[in-house]
Design a protein around this motif. Structure first.
Motif, PDB file in Angstrom:
ATOM      1  N   ALA A 220      27.255  38.282  44.737  1.00 10.76           N
ATOM      2  CA  ALA A 220      27.995  39.374  44.117  1.00 10.76           C
ATOM      3  C   ALA A 220      27.953  39.272  42.601  1.00 10.76           C
ATOM      4  N   GLN A 221      28.079  40.420  41.935  1.00 11.95           N
ATOM      5  CA  GLN A 221      28.119  40.496  40.482  1.00 11.95           C
ATOM      6  C   GLN A 221      29.564  40.670  40.037  1.00 11.95           C
ATOM      7  N   ASP A 222      30.069  39.729  39.234  1.00 13.57           N
ATOM      8  CA  ASP A 222      31.423  39.842  38.705  1.00 13.57           C
ATOM      9  C   ASP A 222      31.501  41.097  37.834  1.00 13.57           C
ATOM     10  N   SER A 223      32.502  41.936  38.080  1.00 16.65           N
ATOM     11  CA  SER A 223      32.620  43.195  37.354  1.00 16.65           C
ATOM     12  C   SER A 223      34.059  43.681  37.395  1.00 16.65           C
ATOM     13  N   ASP A 224      34.360  44.676  36.541  1.00 15.74           N
ATOM     14  CA  ASP A 224      35.692  45.280  36.568  1.00 15.74           C
ATOM     15  C   ASP A 224      35.997  45.853  37.944  1.00 15.74           C
ATOM     16  N   ALA A 225      35.009  46.528  38.537  1.00 18.34           N
ATOM     17  CA  ALA A 225      35.221  47.155  39.847  1.00 18.34           C
ATOM     18  C   ALA A 225      35.549  46.111  40.906  1.00 18.34           C
ATOM     19  N   LEU A 226      34.860  44.977  40.879  1.00 22.66           N
ATOM     20  CA  LEU A 226      35.105  43.937  41.871  1.00 22.66           C
ATOM     21  C   LEU A 226      36.470  43.293  41.661  1.00 22.66           C
ATOM     22  N   ILE A 227      36.821  43.012  40.409  1.00 19.77           N
ATOM     23  CA  ILE A 227      38.134  42.420  40.121  1.00 19.77           C
ATOM     24  C   ILE A 227      39.248  43.357  40.590  1.00 19.77           C
ATOM     25  N   ALA A 228      39.115  44.645  40.282  1.00 16.69           N
ATOM     26  CA  ALA A 228      40.140  45.610  40.688  1.00 16.69           C
ATOM     27  C   ALA A 228      40.268  45.670  42.199  1.00 16.69           C
ATOM     28  N   LEU A 229      39.152  45.632  42.898  1.00 15.71           N
ATOM     29  CA  LEU A 229      39.173  45.659  44.360  1.00 15.71           C
ATOM     30  C   LEU A 229      39.850  44.404  44.907  1.00 15.71           C
ATOM     31  N   LEU A 230      39.512  43.243  44.358  1.00 15.86           N
ATOM     32  CA  LEU A 230      40.088  41.995  44.844  1.00 15.86           C
ATOM     33  C   LEU A 230      41.593  41.923  44.594  1.00 15.86           C
TER      34      LEU A 230
END
Length: 342
Positions: A220-230
């Protein structure tokens, strides 16, 4: 290639292993298994490659990331102990659930011997594997009744553009007591709100950091979208979570890592309803017994639960929807200003 040894093509190898063809490609991309090549250059899997892929699939089923799998296969057992402990805990939970079900069956048989016919509610409770849901459908379905028995840990909500799946998702979030809806604004302003919540709660931050490390190891690529989802997924409190377009802002590798992460939660996990138009998130060949699919047809027919096998009602329409160019584009991470007009 030895002509006396049976070699399988990727599709047949994946079928026998009980994984998707995408999973096999991912194993190859990470250098975990190397298929042989035919004289024409096609990939093929012989006994050695199948044994190796089987080991990988088994370790993945225990919840190991691909990086952890690589270390175990390289001779380092670190990571196996917690995975086996979690698997044992899951099995013990299933044993307790089975014992409770057996007790219910015994009670119903005893009542039946006394001439007492079981109620429909008692039978539904016996056959169901989770909570149920029932409500009147919103527009454009005109108030028709919608029922979902035995809510699974993972339920996908999908359909073509304009089919009404967003309204269905919102209705589910409203009808389920204690449920929350995670909308597309979660990553606004660089996920500022989500990052603030993460920073303010050390326990939440620890859970997110652990999940993020596993996901990054898995490609996975660390990103704003991933952080927000987590942040939304790891926040405790809601009894169930309905996620709007779970793939939004995530590239294909991240989508695959996310769904693998969610699958490893086990059968007793909090129910998640994932609205999606990505075939990386919703891979029909990879669906397990703890997953369900709700499909909203294009003609505004009522949503239906589709069994993941050819010939099941609604399966062909669902498969066609997931094979569309627009779905392929979303899977590959192409963004739109508003991904769904439903």
């Amino acid at each position: 290639m030895n002509a006396s040894i049976q070699y399988l093509n990727p599709a047949e190898a994946a079928r026998r292993l009980g994984v998707s063809a995408k999973a096999l490609r991912l194993y190859e991309q990470r250098g975990l298994v190397v298929p042989v090549r035919t004289s024409a250059g096609w990939r093929a899997y012989g006994p050695d490659e199948m044994a190796r892929a089987g080991e990988i699939a088994a370790l993945r089923a225990l919840g190991l990331s691909l990086a952890q799998v690589a270390r175990v296969l390289g001779g380092d057992p670190q990571g196996l102990a917690p995975a086996l402990a979690a698997h044992q805990s899951s099995l013990e939970g299933q044993v307790r659930q089975l014992a409770a079900t057996l007790e219910k069956v015994g009670g119903l048989r005893a009542d039946l011997a006394k001439g007492q016919v079981p109620t429909s509610a008692a039978l539904a409770d016996l056959l169901g594997s989770g909570p149920s849901l029932a409500f009147d459908l919103p527009w454009p379905w005109g108030g028709e009744r919608f029922e979902l028995n035995a809510i699974r840990p993972l339920t996908y909500i999908t359909g073509p553009l304009g089919c009404g799946k967003t309204r269905l998702a919102l209705a589910i979030a409203e009808a389920l007591p204690g449920a929350a809806f995670l909308d597309l604004e979660r990553a606004a302003d660089g996920a500022a709100a989500a990052r603030a919540r993460r920073a303010a709660d050390p326990v939440l931050k620890a859970r997110i950091d652990q999940a993020l490390a596993w996901l990054v190891e898995d490609g996975a690529q660390d990103s704003d979208a991933l952080i927000a989802l987590l942040v939304g997924l790891e926040t405790e409190g809601p009894t169930a979570l309905v996620v709007d377009m779970v793939e939004q802002g995530l590239d294909e590798a991240t989508q695959e890592a996310v769904i693998a992460h969610l699958r490893r939660r086990g059968p007793g996990a909090r129910p998640l309803f994932l609205m999606t138009r990505s075939c990386a998130i919703l891979d029909l060949a990879a669906l397990g017994p703890d997953e369900a699919v709700l499909f909203c047809p294009a003609n505004h027919s009522p949503p239906i639960q589709v069994a993941p096998y050819p010939g099941a009602p609604g399966y062909e329409a669902l498969a066609s929807c997931l094979a569309s160019p627009e779905v392929r584009a979303r899977t590959e991470g192409m963004r739109a200003t508003r991904p769904d007009a439903a």
